[in-house]
Design an enzyme around this catalytic site. Structure first.
Site, mmCIF file in Angstrom:
data_model
loop_
_atom_site.group_PDB
_atom_site.id
_atom_site.type_symbol
_atom_site.label_atom_id
_atom_site.label_comp_id
_atom_site.label_asym_id
_atom_site.label_seq_id
_atom_site.Cartn_x
_atom_site.Cartn_y
_atom_site.Cartn_z
ATOM 1 N N GLY A 140 4.217 -3.494 13.047
ATOM 2 C CA GLY A 140 3.757 -2.155 12.666
ATOM 3 C C GLY A 140 2.770 -2.231 11.526
ATOM 4 N N GLN A 184 0.702 3.530 8.027
ATOM 5 C CA GLN A 184 0.444 3.956 6.651
ATOM 6 C C GLN A 184 0.977 2.952 5.639
ATOM 7 O OE1 GLN A 184 2.624 7.438 5.426
ATOM 8 N NE2 GLN A 184 1.269 7.873 3.708
ATOM 9 N N LEU A 185 2.193 2.505 5.835
ATOM 10 C CA LEU A 185 2.792 1.515 4.936
ATOM 11 C C LEU A 185 2.367 0.100 5.313
ATOM 12 C CD1 LEU A 185 4.761 0.581 2.744
ATOM 13 C CD2 LEU A 185 6.608 0.793 4.426
ATOM 14 N N ASP A 201 0.774 -5.248 15.829
ATOM 15 C CA ASP A 201 0.913 -3.844 16.211
ATOM 16 C C ASP A 201 0.550 -3.740 17.692
ATOM 17 O OD1 ASP A 201 1.050 -0.924 16.089
ATOM 18 O OD2 ASP A 201 0.773 -1.161 13.931
ATOM 19 N N ARG A 259 -2.129 -2.551 18.958
ATOM 20 C CA ARG A 259 -3.536 -2.869 19.194
ATOM 21 C C ARG A 259 -4.134 -3.496 17.941
ATOM 22 N NH1 ARG A 259 -2.538 2.336 18.952
ATOM 23 N NH2 ARG A 259 -2.270 2.369 21.201
ATOM 24 N N ASP A 319 4.131 -5.363 21.355
ATOM 25 C CA ASP A 319 4.889 -4.153 21.652
ATOM 26 C C ASP A 319 6.337 -4.485 21.301
ATOM 27 O OD1 ASP A 319 6.415 -2.130 22.725
ATOM 28 O OD2 ASP A 319 5.346 -2.046 24.628
ATOM 29 N N TYR A 329 14.385 11.274 14.024
ATOM 30 C CA TYR A 329 13.926 10.200 13.136
ATOM 31 C C TYR A 329 15.024 9.824 12.145
ATOM 32 C CZ TYR A 329 11.333 8.028 9.273
ATOM 33 O OH TYR A 329 10.900 7.189 8.258
ATOM 34 N N LYS A 385 17.234 6.311 11.753
ATOM 35 C CA LYS A 385 17.296 5.549 10.508
ATOM 36 C C LYS A 385 18.746 5.363 10.043
ATOM 37 C CE LYS A 385 12.991 4.603 9.837
ATOM 38 N NZ LYS A 385 12.539 3.198 9.933
#
Length: 318
Positions: A9, A13-14, A35, A37, A50, A140, A144
């Site tokens: 990933g 953002q992170l 990631d 792509r 993936d 979400y 978590k």
């Protein structure tokens, strides 16, 4: 054994910021970003993965002799409510794949980002303690909370060194908002610098815990570097930065952009935010591995506006 890091990933953002910090620490050749792509501007080693494909993760682990994994891939809170079943499937399948390949491949350490979204009804919303009910109201948050329990399970059953942080809303200039309920606090700075009006999807007095990206990266690496005996929480650690409302952040921005116009048009994300803490007690993280935030709202505002102003100046010059 040489540290070889896999970031799953890495385009998020992170992930985009953490990957660069890890490259600086361990050098380019020892950090493998991944990631769905390839990022054309990425500098370093990149593998398309993936994370729902366990075999592909294992291929990369074996190819580079990976010793640590940072698993950052997930669908976030607001996006997750639009696609609840897909969100659950992706968030859980990718995490269980990482846990299993880590167990099978004798990975030294695994990092899993949790969130304040694990909290919900019945939880003290002010100075939310480390140990309390986990009663999430979003898919979400459910994923978590379940992920935290799986982390504990793999530590107890297999001795896998899984480490985790419950992130507040993350504010950073390095990437665009990623579909989270707290992402208004990123988008608002972009609008201010572009001198555009801003429509906020939360009510003006909704207080939420936030944290600046530099503090996030430092906390993550400090947690992963801490001696194993210091890590006494194997679900996820609370960490805090600073809590504020949209109204308060607007007031700070207007010190630099006095004519900044903001309207309030609450949507479904207001209901999500209403069930989240307004502030977090992170004293256990401080006690166990020395965590302490550095950035307050004034410092966040000054830095975000300065960095984004430079970003857009360079973008217009291209």
């Amino acid at each position: 054994m040489k540290t070889k890091v896999l970031v799953i990933g890495a385009n998020g953002q992170l992930g985009s910021v953490l990957t660069k910090a890890l490259q600086k620490k361990y050098t380019l050749e020892n950090v493998i970003a991944s990631d769905l792509r390839t990022d054309e501007d990425f500098k370093g080693i990149f593998e398309v993965i993936d994370a729902t494909d366990k075999k592909r993760i294992k291929q990369v682990i074996e190819k580079y002799k990976i010793t640590q994994i940072y698993h950052l891939a997930a669908i976030l809170s607001a996006k997750g409510e639009e696609l609840p079943l897909i969100t659950w499937d992706i968030n859980m399948k990718t995490w269980l794949n990482v846990l299993e390949v880590s167990r099978e491949s004798n990975i030294e350490k695994v990092f899993f980002p949790s969130s304040i979204a694990v909290f919900g009804a019945g939880v003290p919303l002010t100075d939310t303690p480390q140990t309390t009910y986990l009663n999430p109201a979003t898919v979400y948050g459910m994923s978590k909370a379940a992920g935290e329990n799986w982390a504990q399970y793999y530590f107890d059953q297999y001795g896998l060194d899984v480490r985790s942080i419950r992130y507040p809303g993350v504010i950073g200039y390095q990437s665009l908002p990623g579909g989270g309920t707290t992402d208004y606090a990123v988008d608002i700075f972009h609008k201010a610098v572009l001198e555009e009006d801003f429509s906020c999807f939360l009510e003006k007095d909704t207080s939420l815990p936030m944290i600046y990206m530099d503090d996030v990266i430092r906390a993550t690496i400090e947690l992963m570097e801490a001696p194993k005996e210091c890590i006494q929480i194997r679900t996820s650690y609370n960490i805090a930065g600073v809590s504020f409302t949209p109204n308060e952040i607007v007031a700070e921005i207007r010190n630099f952009y006095p004519n900044f116009k903001v309207s309030y048009d609450p949507d479904f994300r207001q209901d999500i935010a209403a069930g989240w803490p307004s502030s977090i007690d992170d004293s256990i993280a401080t006690e166990h591995w020395g965590w302490k935030s550095k950035y307050n709202l004034e410092q966040i505002t000054q830095t975000m506006l300065a960095e984004l102003k430079e970003y857009y100046r360079l973008k217009l010059a291209m």
